[in-house]
Design an enzyme around this catalytic site. Structure first.
Site, short mmCIF file in Angstrom:
data_model
loop_
_atom_site.label_atom_id
_atom_site.label_comp_id
_atom_site.label_asym_id
_atom_site.label_seq_id
_atom_site.Cartn_x
_atom_site.Cartn_y
_atom_site.Cartn_z
N SER A 1 -32.35 -57.16 0.78
CA SER A 1 -33.74 -57.72 0.37
C SER A 1 -33.81 -59.15 0.76
O SER A 1 -32.87 -59.68 1.08
CB SER A 1 -33.85 -57.63 -1.22
N TYR B 1 -29.78 -61.10 -8.73
CA TYR B 1 -30.14 -60.08 -7.69
C TYR B 1 -29.98 -60.76 -6.28
O TYR B 1 -29.43 -60.02 -5.34
CB TYR B 1 -31.45 -59.55 -8.16
#
Length: 246
Positions: free
Chosen positions: A127, A140
């Site tokens: 990501s 995250y």
């Protein structure tokens, strides 16, 4: 980019980006096995689902040991709710790191022998949160940064038998987009911040994953492929334009 006769495992391949990846692999001719805790509400044609708790290392090892062949592993399972760091204890943030970093490591180790025999490949779903500040999803972002680094080290350790690459994914429009970006007007506003003018579709990520798993990428390993529509327009540009217009 055909994958005829290949067996691909997509973790978390039951909805959103994962379902798009599973669909792309099936359309490329692969035999696709998806795994997650819960079955898909809308099964992807040409795929087989096996229930697995990916946070249970023993269950993960049993799942992979039961597969006679694996040519490609896509470590897609992951995600995190919006949570500011000070709003939760370290143990809760650690669970986010576990899901997004340790789970792909566990799956990759469990699939190692089959992938080595097949001369296969691993695709990590990373990501853009791993390369920029991620307020509200800091754990995250940290996990995704670690995942990209893990993939590079894995690519060196496991060469030449197994190729390992990362897709660094930006904003994707899925059935859960409203939780992140709001209604259609919110999604349209966010889309205007992307140079290509739209959010990615799951099929965009799926096509890129198929490429990295295919013979078309036979000399690519340890790489990070950006799938983010050109990234995010730097905020200072809009501020500078506003000042000039004023």
């Amino acid at each position: 980019m055909e994958l005829n006769g290949k067996v691909a495992v997509v973790t978390g391949g039951t909805r959103g980006v994962g379902a798009g990846i599973a669909k792309a692999f099936a359309e490329a001719g692969a035999e696709v096995v998806t795994c997650a805790r819960r079955p898909p509400e809308h099964p992807v044609k040409g795929t087989e689902f096996v229930p697995v708790d990916l946070r249970d290392p023993a269950a993960v090892r049993d799942f992979f040991a039961a597969l006679p062949r694996i040519d490609a592993l896509v470590n897609n399972a992951g995600g995190a709710p919006y949570r500011l760091l000070a709003d939760a204890d370290a143990e809760r943030h650690a669970r986010v790191v576990e899901l997004n970093l340790l789970t792909p490591l566990t799956a990759s180790l469990a699939a190692y022998e089959q992938l080595k025999r097949a001369g296969g490949s691993i695709v990590m779903i990373g990501s853009v949160s791993g390369s920029r500040p991620s307020p509200g999803s800091a754990a995250y972002g940290a996990a995704k940064a670690g995942l990209e680094n893990l993939a590079r080290s894995m690519a060196v350790e496991w060469a030449p038998d197994i190729r390992v690459n990362t897709l660094v994914v930006g904003m994707v429009r899925t059935e859960l987009s409203h939780l992140h970006y709001g209604d259609d007007d919110g999604i349209a506003a966010v889309s205007r911040t992307v140079p290509l003018g739209r959010l990615a579709e799951p099929s965009d990520v799926g096509g890129a994953a198929v490429f990295l798993a295919s013979d078309a990428a036979a000399y690519i390993t340890g790489a990070s492929l950006l799938v983010h529509g050109g990234g995010e327009r730097p905020a200072f540009l809009d501020s500078a334009t506003a000042n000039r217009e004023a």
